[in-house]
Design an enzyme around this catalytic site. Sequence first.
Site, PDB file in Angstrom:
ATOM      1  N   HIS A 126       0.745  -1.198   0.058  1.00 33.96           N
ATOM      2  CA  HIS A 126      -0.066  -0.168   0.101  1.00 33.96           C
ATOM      3  C   HIS A 126       0.831   1.388   0.149  1.00 33.96           C
ATOM      4  O   HIS A 126       1.701   1.509   1.024  1.00 33.96           O
ATOM      5  CB  HIS A 126      -0.842  -0.056   1.243  1.00 33.96           C
ATOM      6  N   ARG A 170      -4.251  -1.189  -7.889  1.00 34.10           N
ATOM      7  CA  ARG A 170      -5.499  -0.390  -7.487  1.00 34.10           C
ATOM      8  C   ARG A 170      -5.049   0.836  -7.123  1.00 34.10           C
ATOM      9  O   ARG A 170      -4.231   1.333  -6.689  1.00 34.10           O
ATOM     10  CB  ARG A 170      -5.876  -1.123  -6.176  1.00 34.10           C
ATOM     11  N   THR A 217     -12.565   7.217   5.172  1.00 33.84           N
ATOM     12  CA  THR A 217     -11.396   7.163   6.014  1.00 33.84           C
ATOM     13  C   THR A 217     -11.681   7.922   7.413  1.00 33.84           C
ATOM     14  O   THR A 217     -10.805   7.335   8.485  1.00 33.84           O
ATOM     15  CB  THR A 217     -10.232   8.145   5.421  1.00 33.84           C
ATOM     16  N   HIS A 228     -13.821   2.457   8.005  1.00 34.65           N
ATOM     17  CA  HIS A 228     -13.513   2.648   9.137  1.00 34.65           C
ATOM     18  C   HIS A 228     -14.581   2.718  10.096  1.00 34.65           C
ATOM     19  O   HIS A 228     -15.705   2.779   9.717  1.00 34.65           O
ATOM     20  CB  HIS A 228     -12.740   4.132   9.493  1.00 34.65           C
ATOM     21  N   HIS A 230     -36.227 -17.218  26.150  1.00 31.32           N
ATOM     22  CA  HIS A 230     -35.252 -17.689  25.010  1.00 31.32           C
ATOM     23  C   HIS A 230     -34.806 -19.130  25.151  1.00 31.32           C
ATOM     24  O   HIS A 230     -34.808 -19.906  24.189  1.00 31.32           O
ATOM     25  CB  HIS A 230     -33.958 -16.573  24.946  1.00 31.32           C
TER      26      HIS A 230
END
Lengths: 439, 439
Positions: A102, A162, A196, A225, A320
């Site tokens: 990256h 990319r 981001t 994020h 439950h």
Amino acid sequence: MDQYQQVTETTPTVESANPYGPNPADFLSNVKEFQLIDSTLREGEQFANAFFDREKKIEIAKALDDFGVDYIELTSPVASEQSLEDCKAICNLGLKAKILTHIRCHMDDARVAVETGVDGVDVVIGTSKFLRQYSHGKDMNYIAKSAVEVIEFVKSKGIEIRFSSEDSFRSDLVDLLNIYKTVDKIGVNRVGIADTVGCANPRQVYELIRTLKSVVSCDIECHFHNDTGCAIANAYTALEGGAKLIDVSVLGIGERNGITPLGGLMARMIVAAPDYVKSKYKLHKIRDIENLVAEAVEVNIPFNNPITGFCAFTHKAGIHAKAILANPSTYEILDPHDFGMKRYIHFANRLTGWNAIKSRVDQLNLNLTDDQVKEVTAKIKKLGDVRPLNIDDVDSIIKDFHQDLATPILKGKDDQADKEEPLNIDEPARKKSKLSESI
Amino acid sequence: MDQYQQVTETTPTVESANPYGPNPADFLSNVKEFQLIDSTLREGEQFANAFFDREKKIEIAKALDDFGVDYIELTSPVASEQSLEDCKAICNLGLKAKILTHIRCHMDDARVAVETGVDGVDVVIGTSKFLRQYSHGKDMNYIAKSAVEVIEFVKSKGIEIRFSSEDSFRSDLVDLLNIYKTVDKIGVNRVGIADTVGCANPRQVYELIRTLKSVVSCDIECHFHNDTGCAIANAYTALEGGAKLIDVSVLGIGERNGITPLGGLMARMIVAAPDYVKSKYKLHKIRDIENLVAEAVEVNIPFNNPITGFCAFTHKAGIHAKAILANPSTYEILDPHDFGMKRYIHFANRLTGWNAIKSRVDQLNLNLTDDQVKEVTAKIKKLGDVRPLNIDDVDSIIKDFHQDLATPILKGKDDQADKEEPLNIDEPARKKSKLSESI
């Protein structure tokens, strides 16, 4: 009459019977053919506590590869000398997963990256007015020019490329579409959308992906994020809109409180696309991988973590417990067995019900009528009002009650009954395809 | 010419400038006027580790009331004797928040509930084929009949009544709409949608809420479990579709891995509706409330918890730190000050950048040129490659470097500089309305 074809009611397919399956209206959906880019060794390195030495990086990369992630993304080789060497080392492991690194959208970084042996390069540049002003200070023309230069260079080396914007949801839509169209035309493998700052919401994600999908022909990758707790939902919705690849990290570790977690996304995806997910990924390895990374970065698995949180498959309320005992699908779509986990009924508390207690009575191999079980349940709930109960408390009450009966019928105590653990109603013979029975 | 009105460009409003604000196309949206039903003392009691005595329940109820939740939901008074007494005690506290209790759709429960002093009763019944078969065993006609009886009884006592289905997303749509239409007609205050098994996805939620909104005139309440990590996103999307009330609990505690967490939802909502959220809820109390409940149920705050996770406002990568130092909005939409929290730049690691180090140099009150800072940053990154760094390591390297310079200019050491903590760039004078600047 034989010119008419006979119309018969078709049997609904399993897919249409799954209320959580892909929406048939999403004709661009990749919910059933998504891919994973694990970024534990890139985004995860940006987690406050992360320091991975080479040995640990290799251990994590191998575990991820074994699990079945499609790509493994590594920190930029220009971040530090060690990052460069570690990147080369991992490329040399011969993993099935493709290795990515990256980098910034800059030739200086690209020249180093292509020499490491990676299968692909992920390029990123900030496109929001904020990042353009306060981070790199470049305008969109400059960004486009750099992008084209870097992309053509990387492509010339025969490896994947990319191009991603950063802070995509605060970028100008026209700017975004322009740059993506440009890089798509010159043959980028994937374009990336990145939330981001972690504030996008699902329908906003869907809109942007659907729009982008109409502009580019390459694959779309997404990076979410988790600042506002939507990173899993956003990833799922992106796939519905036509994105194909999702960035994840183990436990979601990354900048601030991180990104879409690998385990949580698997919980999400197995509900929607059980066959694809189970055939492609070794889900029973999630716990080990999470423990490996948690130990390395010195955090605990969150108590409420999907799948592996200590209570993810624990049922407590009486109502439950009753239904779960009759059929686990009532309160549970995720099958703990798919993840190598077990189901627990937590019956030692004041919210317990007589069905859960009856189960425990059976497990202790005692004989009580339903009315007797109801009576002993009332005693247990009464003590549960006064203080927290443990299993021994409940067992003592049951056994005392049983002994006090006029004609106790002891079928023979089963020494195998586990008194230390909550009632485990794990059933190896449980039907396989629960989702298909859901409607 | 004066028959034509002059067309002027209108100044965009603050709202349209918020990329994370409500979608103007959602004309039924309640994103800017939602209400909270906190269920820590009901759903939260079903969390595996929960045992609240009366004192603790009162402490939690008071803290939630002070925070500003609209409703507090308590365990059914028929669950146990203590539950009944605690319910009465909390009703007598005279809190601003309305007090609810949560019961089965049955007259036996309703008769007890209305005598406790609650402001409202939340009635629930399973409507999925699964629950109808394996839980209560009743058909839809029976459900409708019971519902009408219970609702009319509770209304006759002058208190609020909500009717909710359970496992709504696996219930037959026509059954659901039928029963909701019936109870709406007889004047129920709210109807509830519950993702009891935690598997709904956001767009599915939106569709169901929009459809339901066209059938009923009362308010819609939503309850989302978090098994697949979508409980916050589903809550947000429900509000977009026209739901008004969201069930939350502190840290999301509840059955299995719980429901929509109060703190996480606040992170989500402040991004979309900052003025409403900040004016209505005491956000700086979230940390204390979470600590209170975490201690009571003996769990740790998850490392990645929204807002209060230890790294929620920590920035590490050099490129992030640089931009954050120039303008926090670059990588942060959530303002830590809104929650009584602080921002940290994590600079003691190999991913650090020279901007973060320059900030530390300034904080240490040393004078270095940019080139010198870059040089010392390289030294720091080199050591960071070898082992994890702490603040003292970095400070030592900086100081040694500074001393080694031919003509050191020491401006006077600032003893206040905190060497033990990460760099805190908290700025009291930071602009208030960050979101309005976002575009």
